[in-house]
Structure formats: C-alpha cells, structure tokens
Design a protein around this motif. Structure first.
Motif, PDB file in Angstrom:
ATOM      1  N   GLU A 687      -0.670  20.878  42.771  1.00 48.52           N
ATOM      2  CA  GLU A 687      -1.270  21.978  42.023  1.00 48.52           C
ATOM      3  C   GLU A 687      -2.462  21.457  41.214  1.00 48.52           C
ATOM      4  N   ASP A 691      -2.733  24.259  36.406  1.00 56.47           N
ATOM      5  CA  ASP A 691      -1.469  24.867  36.806  1.00 56.47           C
ATOM      6  C   ASP A 691      -0.318  23.898  36.595  1.00 56.47           C
ATOM      7  N   ALA A 692      -0.561  22.605  36.829  1.00 50.59           N
ATOM      8  CA  ALA A 692       0.496  21.614  36.612  1.00 50.59           C
ATOM      9  C   ALA A 692       0.875  21.521  35.141  1.00 50.59           C
ATOM     10  N   THR A 695       3.220  24.365  34.665  1.00 44.67           N
ATOM     11  CA  THR A 695       4.482  24.175  35.374  1.00 44.67           C
ATOM     12  C   THR A 695       5.376  23.151  34.667  1.00 44.67           C
ATOM     13  N   LEU A 696       4.775  22.008  34.253  1.00 44.37           N
ATOM     14  CA  LEU A 696       5.552  20.941  33.639  1.00 44.37           C
ATOM     15  C   LEU A 696       5.643  21.075  32.128  1.00 44.37           C
ATOM     16  N   LEU A 703      -0.014  14.514  30.661  1.00 43.83           N
ATOM     17  CA  LEU A 703       0.012  14.546  32.111  1.00 43.83           C
ATOM     18  C   LEU A 703      -0.713  13.337  32.696  1.00 43.83           C
ATOM     19  N   LEU A 712       3.940  10.401  38.159  1.00 45.78           N
ATOM     20  CA  LEU A 712       3.463  11.566  38.903  1.00 45.78           C
ATOM     21  C   LEU A 712       2.405  11.120  39.920  1.00 45.78           C
ATOM     22  N   ILE A 727      -2.151  17.636  40.794  1.00 47.09           N
ATOM     23  CA  ILE A 727      -0.911  16.911  40.444  1.00 47.09           C
ATOM     24  C   ILE A 727       0.231  17.434  41.319  1.00 47.09           C
ATOM     25  N   LYS A 728       1.026  16.481  41.800  1.00 50.98           N
ATOM     26  CA  LYS A 728       2.189  16.893  42.604  1.00 50.98           C
ATOM     27  C   LYS A 728       3.357  17.157  41.668  1.00 50.98           C
ATOM     28  N   THR A 729       3.758  18.404  41.600  1.00 53.04           N
ATOM     29  CA  THR A 729       4.826  18.807  40.673  1.00 53.04           C
ATOM     30  C   THR A 729       6.170  18.948  41.366  1.00 53.04           C
ATOM     31  N   ILE A 730       6.232  18.903  42.699  1.00 52.45           N
ATOM     32  CA  ILE A 730       7.480  19.073  43.456  1.00 52.45           C
ATOM     33  C   ILE A 730       7.635  17.873  44.379  1.00 52.45           C
ATOM     34  N   ASN A 732       8.302  14.463  43.897  1.00 58.13           N
ATOM     35  CA  ASN A 732       7.373  13.370  43.567  1.00 58.13           C
ATOM     36  C   ASN A 732       7.591  12.180  44.485  1.00 58.13           C
TER      37      ASN A 732
END
Length: 741
Positions: A687, A691-692, A695-696, A703, A712, A727-730, A732
C-alpha cells in the motif's frame, strides 16, 4: 489557316490582354509614338471580337528592360493570368515587347499552349498549341534575344574601344574636371577643392590611417566638397570616412585612367529571385589602366604604397595574409611593438595583452600547440623589459640625427597650423564671391519687379551673414592657433631636441605617438624566448633591411615561499579521479579549507594546483555495470527516479550511500538487489505509505523506522499516479531495504 479561324468563342469569353513595355524611362519620355502604337492594340482587340469590358491593358512595365535582369510586375501578372486560363489572347506590338530572353519567352509559350491562349503581334495571330506557330514563335524569341545581344555587344565594344584610348568620359572624382580635348582631365580650378585633396594625402602620409585622417579633418572643422553631378555647383559638407577612404583608394588621383574596376553579376538569392551585385576586381584584372594619363595629386608609386598601407590597416586578416602584411595601424595601449612583433618559434604575428591593475603589456603567440588535449601558447612573455630594450636601441639609432629631427618636427608643426587655417581663408574668399554675385544679381534686376527683387535681396542678406560668420570663425582660429612658431616655442623645441629621451618619456607623448615613431625606423621585431636562460633574444629589422640583435634578461620566477599542506594534496588526489575541478572546489569550500594564500577555492585554483602537482584529471567513465559505485545522478537515471528521491532515501536511511570525504557528493553501489527495490508496479499486499499509516496506525517516522529495522518490507514505485514509497502491510516478507545503523 487564317487568323480569324484560330479565334473561337471560347477565346472571346476570356480576356484580351494588351501588354505594353519600353526598355527605359528615356524611351517612355521621348519615344511617344511607340507608346501610342502599343495602346492602340486595344482597338485591334475590339476588331477581333472582344468587347471593351474584356480588354485588359497591362502597362506597369513601361521603362523596364525585357532582358530578364529586372523584376517585371506586369509580366508576372500576365503570366499568372495565362496560367489560370483567364486569357484568350495576348497582344503585343512585337515579340521583343513581351520578353527579350528565351527563359521568360518559352515559359509564356508553354503556358499559353497548355491553356489554349493565343498570341498576337503586328505580323499575325499564333496558336502556341500548333507546331508551326510554336516553331515560328520560338524563332522570333531567339531573334529578339539575339538582337539584344548584338546591340549590347556593339555598344559595349564601342565603349571599351574608347576607354582603351582613355577618351571615354565617365564621372570624375572630386578634384578633377573634363577638358575640351578628347580624354583630357584637368585639376579642378577651385583652389579650395585642390587644397582639401592635397591635405588628405599629406595627412595620410603622416598619420598612416584613413580613420585618423578623417578624425583630424573633423577636429579642424575642414569641410569636404561633394559633387552633385552635371553642371551643379559643389556642395561643401562635413567630411565622412567613406569620402576620405575613396580619395585614398582611387587611382585617378595618381594620374591614371581606369576602366572596368568592377564587374556586375546577376545571381540567385535564397528565394530564387535574380539579384544584381557589383564585385570589385583586383588591379591585374582591370580592363583598362593607363598610367600617366593626366596630372595627378600624387604619383603612382605613392598610390601603391598608400593602397598597401590601407590594406594592412584592415583587421582581421587570414593567417597567410598576416604573414605578408604589416600589423595594422598604430592603436592605443602601452605595448609598443603592437603589429610589428613576430614569434621567433613559429613565425606568426604576436598579439598583445594587458594584465594587472596597471595594465602591464605583454605579448603572446596566437598559434596554439595541442599538448595532452590542451592548447598551449608557444610564446607568452611580459613586454616591459622588451619594450625598454627596443626603445633604447631606437634612441641610440636616432642620436646622429636628433637635431635634424627636431627642426623637421618644428616645420611640420608650422605646416599643420598653416594647412588648417588655409581652408578657412578660402572659405572667406568663397563667401565674399557669393556676396558679390548676389549683389550683382540684385542690382541687375528691374527695381519695379518686386517679386524678383525681394527674393534677390534676401539672398544678398544671407550671403552677407555667411561672410560675417566665416570671418568670425577665421579670426577665432587665428587667435587660437598662431601661424608660425614663436621664438620661445622654437627654443623649447631645440632644448628638447638635445635630449630625445625626455621627449619620448614626456607625459604629452601618447603611446600611439611612440608607436608611430618606432615604425619610422623599425620594420619588424622577431622575438624568441629561452626560459632556461631566462632571456629573450630579439632581432630588429630596420627600414632598408638592416638588422641588429639584442638579448634581454627576463625576471626569473620567484621560488615559492608558501606550500600547500600534504593533507590537502592527499584529499585532492582522492577526489580528482572521480570529480571535475568545479565540484572539488565546492567540496573543499564546504569543509572550510583554503588555498596556501588563504583564498577560497574555485575551478581555476583547483586546476592550477592539480596541474602543478601532476594530479590526473577526471576522465569520462563507461556506462555503469551492476555492482559499480556511481553518482546519484547516474543511479537516478538507471533506476528511473529523480536524484532528489535518492537523496531523501539516503537521509531516511532506507538505502546505503557513500562519501569519499565529508561534503563530497554521495555515491551509491548499483547492485541487482537495489534495482529490484524500484519497480513499475508493486506486488500484492503493498500500500502507499499514507494508506499504510492508516492501516497500521503508525506515524510516518515510526513506519520508516520499522522499515529500517527490517520489520516491514518496502518498495519504490517509479510509475503511475501514486508513485513513491509503498509498504507491505499483509504477509510481511524479509525486508527489502538493508538495515543501516
């Protein structure tokens, strides 16, 4: 086929064009019968069946030649109407009226044949689409052009034959008049005109420059006579440079009769239109040159010497001509050998330069030798010691004739004053003659004829005012400039003549005066510099080709008392292979470093320091391969992002950067792993950073810290509307950016 059978109804619905032309304005004015005959062709068009409203008369070309050497608007209009099929018949008195050159004539025939247009003259009507008529029209055009050629050849042959005998009368320059005999040329009877011309030649012999003669005439207020042609009187006006140059360059003033100095040419410009130009020919190509034809103001050898001197004053010149000609007119500036110094290494003329706050003169050779990719002068030396040595030799050569030189200078000064005043005395005489003439005309008129008497009385009063103004000006100039030297002035000159060195170094003696004095005796100075001996070897070539040699000691360069420290040189050796001089100067200044003399660094100082210590220059490198260390700009081009983006990632600690020294530009190692982190599209689970953050539930700084610690994964998207850090939020995976401290 009869004439009327060629005319159809299709021709009569179109225009009947009557084309008029006569070759010169004189023919239009004097040969009126031909003009009337051509206008009468409109009646013939009506007889052939064309109504008045469809008869067009084109007479714009009256007074223009049909040879094709000039642009004819009327003929161009006729051609365009024929090409548009708007013309049924073209009427002319004869073919030569339409065109006297085959190019225009055959173009018109071709267009007329394609558009079914008839052509008529005094002999009949022709249809260019028919073979016999087309053949006849072509023959008529060829005969017309041949007729013009024969007439021109006959006239030019007579002109050249008369010019070869020196009897052809053409316009004479100011200062000459035609005599009664064939080819007789006489000096102008007006004494004022003769005086101005002789003054120009006398001033040029002294000053050596047409521009300086012109400035001298302006300073003295001397006027120059201008010829208005014919029987008009001369008009006196302020002298111009062109007038002075024309007097010096005209061989008629040397008693020569000349014809054919120029050649007229017809060329095509960039638009394809014909243009006339005049090309000046060299003397050996002149058609007629008769020396000693009449009495001149100067002799022929003097004219040739003046011509070479004027040509030598022209700047710039090609290298080949510069080796043969003198170095131009003496100019301002303290370099005394300007124009007469030559390089002893390559033979080129030396150029002058001035350095420092005091504008110390120097000489350098303009011919550069390429050494290791750089242009290097083969000679570059200061001129103070060299000029002093040449001046000493010059004054020593003048020692035997110093008294004669002083007396000649006094006589020249008296002659200069007398020449300036003589012109004003002649102006007074001219004004007095004008008053007497106006008075005679006024007294000769009938007093009762007041219409004429008032005008003549006004002219008489104007002449009286001009005479008073001339007398007042003469009195003022005689008061300012005495006619002869006083006894006190003569004693001062003789006292100075005993010591020419004092005259040379006097504040009133200008550098230009010193250069002129040097050139009276010295033809050329050849300069050879020997740096090992710290000496300059001079060869002086005097007038008459006598030579003398001088050796001048040059000041040795002082040993350096200040030395750049080794730490600075070590840093310079580290930076030089990677960066140009300008970037190295910025790095050193950011670190607060200074030169050995305490100055800030710039590209020139870095370059001089590098060359002195023989540190190699930065060379262009081949395109970077994987694993190479490259600059930020090169890395940005390879990764498809802006250099500012990489700088931001280095500051955030997301990628690793290197510096040779603090303040130096950042560099990046271009590895496959780094390239894999800059993608066109992100993978699943990524994301944008904003948006990250939502989300986080983390701030931007938190971050980025997790990305740096490897908690992350992140990639940089280089395309699209939402390019930037993702950023990869799902799910990892192992970190994309290396962990940096």
């Amino acid at each position: 086929m009869t004439e009327h059978s060629k005319i159809t109804a299709g021709h009569q619905v179109r225009l009947a064009v009557v084309y008029l032309r006569q070759s010169s304005a004189s023919q239009v004015e004097n040969n009126r019968e031909s003009t009337e005959r051509q206008y009468a062709l409109a009646g013939r068009a009506r007889e052939l069946g064309w109504p008045d409203e469809r008869v067009l008369v084109i007479d714009e070309d009256l007074g223009l030649s049909g040879s094709g050497r000039v642009m004819r608007a009327g003929f161009a209009r006729l051609t365009s109407e024929v090409a548009l099929a708007r013309v049924g018949i073209v009427l002319g008195l004869e073919v030569s009226r339409l065109a006297r050159n085959n190019a225009d004539w055959h173009r018109l025939i071709e267009l007329a044949g394609l558009t079914d247009t008839l052509i008529g003259d005094a002999d009949g009507i022709y249809h260019p689409a028919l073979f016999n008529d087309r053949l006849l029209l072509g023959l008529k055009g060829a005969m017309s052009e041949a007729e013009l050629h024969v007439l021109r050849a006959r006239l030019n042959g007579g002109i050249r034959n008369k010019a070869a005998r020196g009897e052809l009368r053409r316009g004479l320059p100011v200062g000459f008049v035609w005599g009664e005999d064939d080819g007789e040329i006489l000096i102008h009877p007006d004494e004022a005109v003769v005086h101005v011309i002789r003054t120009i030649f006398a001033r040029f012999a002294e000053l050596g420059s047409a521009r300086r003669v012109w400035l001298w005439l302006r300073a003295q207020g001397m006027k120059f006579p201008l010829s208005l042609g014919g029987h008009h009187e001369l008009r006196w006006s302020e002298a111009s440079y062109h007038a002075v140059h024309a007097v010096l360059a005209n061989p008629v003033y040397a008693g020569a009769y000349v014809y054919g100095k120029n050649r007229r040419e017809t060329v095509l410009d960039e638009t394809g239109a014909r243009r006339k130009r005049v090309r000046k020919l060299p003397m050996e190509d002149w058609q007629v040159l008769i020396k000693g034809h009449h009495q001149g103001y100067i002799d022929w050898p003097t004219f040739e010497a003046n011509r070479e001197r004027v040509a030598a004053n022209t700047q710039p010149r090609t290298h080949a001509k510069a080796q043969e000609q003198a170095g131009g007119a003496a100019r301002e500036g303290g370099a005394l050998l300007q124009g007469i110094a030559r390089c002893g290494h390559c033979g080129r003329r030396l150029h002058t330069h001035y350095r420092g706050r005091t504008a110390t003169p120097g000489y350098h050779c303009a011919g550069k030798v390429i050494v290791e990719g750089r242009g290097v002068y083969c000679l570059n030396v200061g001129g103070v010691q060299i000029d002093e040595a040449v001046v000493a030799a010059f004054l020593e050569a003048l020692e035997p004739v110093r008294l004669a030189a002083t007396l000649e200078a006094a006589e020249r000064l008296e002659n200069d004053r007398e020449a300036a005043l003589k012109q004003w005395r002649l102006d007074v005489e001219r004004a007095a003659f004008a008053v007497n003439r106006a008075e005679r005309r006024y007294r000769a008129v009938d007093p009762d004829n007041r219409l004429v008497a008032r005008r003549l009385e006004q002219e008489w009063e104007e002449a009286l005012r001009a005479l008073e103004a001339a007398k007042t000006e003469l009195a003022q100039r005689e008061e300012q400039r005495r006619r002869v030297l006083s006894a006190t002035e003569r004693e001062k000159l003789l006292a100075l003549g005993a010591d020419l060195a004092s005259v040379w170094h006097a504040p009133t003696t200008t550098p230009r005066d010193r250069k002129e004095l040097l050139r009276t005796l010295i033809e050329e100075v050849t300069l050879h510099v020997d740096r090992d001996e710290a000496a300059a070897h001079l060869v002086l070539r005097w007038k008459g080709d006598a030579t003398s040699r001088l050796t001048v000691a040059l000041p040795r360069s002082r040993p350096a008392t200040v030395r750049t420290d080794e730490d600075m040189l070590a840093l310079l050796r580290r930076l030089a292979p990677h960066y140009p001089d300008a970037i190295i100067a910025g790095v050193l200044n950011r670190q607060g470093r200074r030169t050995a003399y305490g100055h800030r660094f710039d590209a020139n100082r870095v370059g001089n320091l590098r060359r002195h210590w023989k540190i190699p220059v930065c060379k262009a490198k081949p395109p970077a391969a994987d694993g190479d260390i490259v600059t930020i700009r090169q890395a940005a081009a390879a990764l498809g992002v802006a250099p500012s983006t990489l700088h931001r990632h280095i500051n955030d600690g997301l990628i690793r950067g290197e510096q040779i020294t603090p303040g130096a530009p950042w560099r990046i190692r271009l590895t496959p792993e780094l390239k894999a982190r800059f993608l066109a599209t992100p993978g699943d689970g990524f994301e944008p950073i904003r948006d990250a953050m939502d989300t986080l539930g983390l701030s931007r700084q938190s971050l980025l810290q997790r990305v740096k610690r490897g908690e992350l994964d992140a990639v940089h998207v280089v395309r699209g509307q939402r390019k930037g850090l993702w950023i990869k939020t799902i799910d990892n995976n192992p970190t994309l950016f290396e962990h940096t401290s």
